[in-house]
Design an enzyme around this catalytic site. Structure first.
Site, PDB file in Angstrom:
ATOM      1  N   GLU A   1      -6.338  -0.549  -6.030  1.00  0.00           N
ATOM      2  CA  GLU A   1      -7.338   0.215  -5.288  1.00  0.00           C
ATOM      3  C   GLU A   1      -7.004   1.695  -5.406  1.00  0.00           C
ATOM      4  O   GLU A   1      -5.829   2.082  -5.397  1.00  0.00           O
ATOM      5  CB  GLU A   1      -7.335  -0.199  -3.809  1.00  0.00           C
ATOM      6  CG  GLU A   1      -7.762  -1.632  -3.582  1.00  0.00           C
ATOM      7  CD  GLU A   1      -7.161  -2.240  -2.317  1.00  0.00           C
ATOM      8  OE1 GLU A   1      -6.076  -1.786  -1.905  1.00  0.00           O
ATOM      9  OE2 GLU A   1      -7.773  -3.153  -1.770  1.00  0.00           O
TER      10      GLU A   1
ATOM     11  N   HIS B   1       0.829  -1.203   0.000  1.00  0.00           N
ATOM     12  CA  HIS B   1       0.000   0.000   0.000  1.00  0.00           C
ATOM     13  C   HIS B   1       0.864   1.252   0.000  1.00  0.00           C
ATOM     14  O   HIS B   1       1.893   1.302   0.682  1.00  0.00           O
ATOM     15  CB  HIS B   1      -0.890   0.018   1.243  1.00  0.00           C
ATOM     16  CG  HIS B   1      -2.151  -0.771   1.093  1.00  0.00           C
ATOM     17  ND1 HIS B   1      -3.355  -0.341   1.592  1.00  0.00           N
ATOM     18  CD2 HIS B   1      -2.409  -1.962   0.491  1.00  0.00           C
ATOM     19  CE1 HIS B   1      -4.294  -1.233   1.308  1.00  0.00           C
ATOM     20  NE2 HIS B   1      -3.739  -2.232   0.650  1.00  0.00           N
TER      21      HIS B   1
END
Length: 337
Positions: A114, A45
């Site tokens: 994402e 991330h």
């Protein structure tokens, strides 16, 4: 315990990168190896699920560090997006290097991404169709760089001109494709060395939709189920204290948001706000929440019976060392009798 196709069952540990600083996270990875687990995985991330108390170490830096501190466990991303804020050629180079430094241990786990991790760096987050197309093209590009001396590649999204990855491992790095729907799962069966999905979405999804789609992809590529590692991240909140086991799931409430919210919300502050509106009972539905080792083993058996060969356990609590100790002492012997 073996899977339904007679393969030895692998057990892994998911390092909670969005919850802990990189040094502490590395210590947990070392402990996972010491406790006898087979693999350690980390997400990649750029931003965490939560702004407050969140973390987001780079997997590209963290994995080689952990490789140097361990000697046996497989080390993989679950998952990394090689298509938006990264150029896939850079990922090909990075994981070839990791494969040289940790022979036979590196795994490149990839997904379609994402918004949380892309929008913040100025990357436009495309619709699902384009993200999937980018992923397929990236895999072709990466495989060419790993198998050919000089690569000129002209794709819809990426281009190479006389490119070479000069340091490539003798044992190729496997590519695992993550998917939560049948389309990308079928592609994983066609093109992947492994498949990754996450638990807690109802057993029918796995037995009636995802794994059949994986088999379709395998058949299309002339392969059998024994030729692909079927990996599932199992969300497990196991603690001797039942109340603590339930409360531990709270930090990871964002995982219980809808798929649309998780893929489209780009701000960790907004993500946490939405997640904290959820009741603890809804949050806990994604998890096996238990203080009973036998109960845990029975719940896990369902995934083995469905056909998964590699179980990667993700624990939500702050005391990961406690989890690893209790899990290895009380649950692992039931999974490996």
């Amino acid at each position: 315990m073996v899977d339904t196709h007679g393969q030895p069952l692998k057990l892994g540990y998911k390092a909670s990168a969005e919850q802990f600083a990189p040094g502490k996270l590395a210590d947990f990875a070392v402990q996972a190896e010491e406790q006898g687990l087979d693999s350690v995985w980390i997400s990649d991330h750029f931003q965490p699920w939560r702004h407050v108390d969140g973390h987001a170490p780079s997997a590209l830096v963290w994995l080689p560090w952990v490789a140097a501190k361990t000697s046996r466990v497989q080390l993989g991303t679950s998952v990394l997006t090689p298509t938006l804020r990264y150029n896939p050629a850079v990922i090909a180079q990075a994981f070839a290097t990791l494969g040289c430094l940790a022979p036979g241990r590196a795994i490149l786990g990839i997904g379609t991404g994402e918004a949380l991790n892309e929008t913040a760096v100025g990357v436009t987050f495309p619709e699902t169709r384009e993200r999937f197309a980018r992923l397929r093209e990236a895999v072709r590009l990466i495989k060419q760089l790993w198998s050919e001396e000089r690569v000129t590649f002209e794709g819809e999204y990426y281009n190479l001109h006389d490119a070479t990855v000069y340091d490539r491992p003798e044992q190729p790095v496997p590519i695992y494709v993550a998917a939560g729907g049948p389309g990308v799962t079928k592609y994983a069966g066609r093109a992947g060395d492994g498949y990754i999905c996450t638990s807690g979405k109802g057993m029918d999804l796995y037995s009636e939709t995802l794994l059949p789609a994986l088999r379709e992809g395998l058949e299309a590529s002339g392969r059998t189920e024994g030729q692909i590692d079927r990996t599932i991240e199992i969300k497990l909140s196991f603690d001797e204290d039942p109340a603590q086991a339930l409360e531990n799931t709270r930090f990871w409430a964002p995982l219980s948001l809808t798929a649309e919210q998780k893929s489209s919300v780009h701000d960790p502050i907004e993500m946490a706000r939405l997640a904290d509106e959820l009741p603890i009972e809804q949050v806990a539905k994604r998890w096996i929440v238990s203080s009973d080792p036998t109960e845990v083993a029975a719940a896990v058996q369902g995934y083995v019976d469905a056909g998964f060969t590699h179980l990667v356990f993700h624990a939500p609590g702050q005391d990961q060392s406690r989890f690893l100790t209790q899990f290895s002492a009380d649950v692992v012997p039931l999974l490996r009798p």
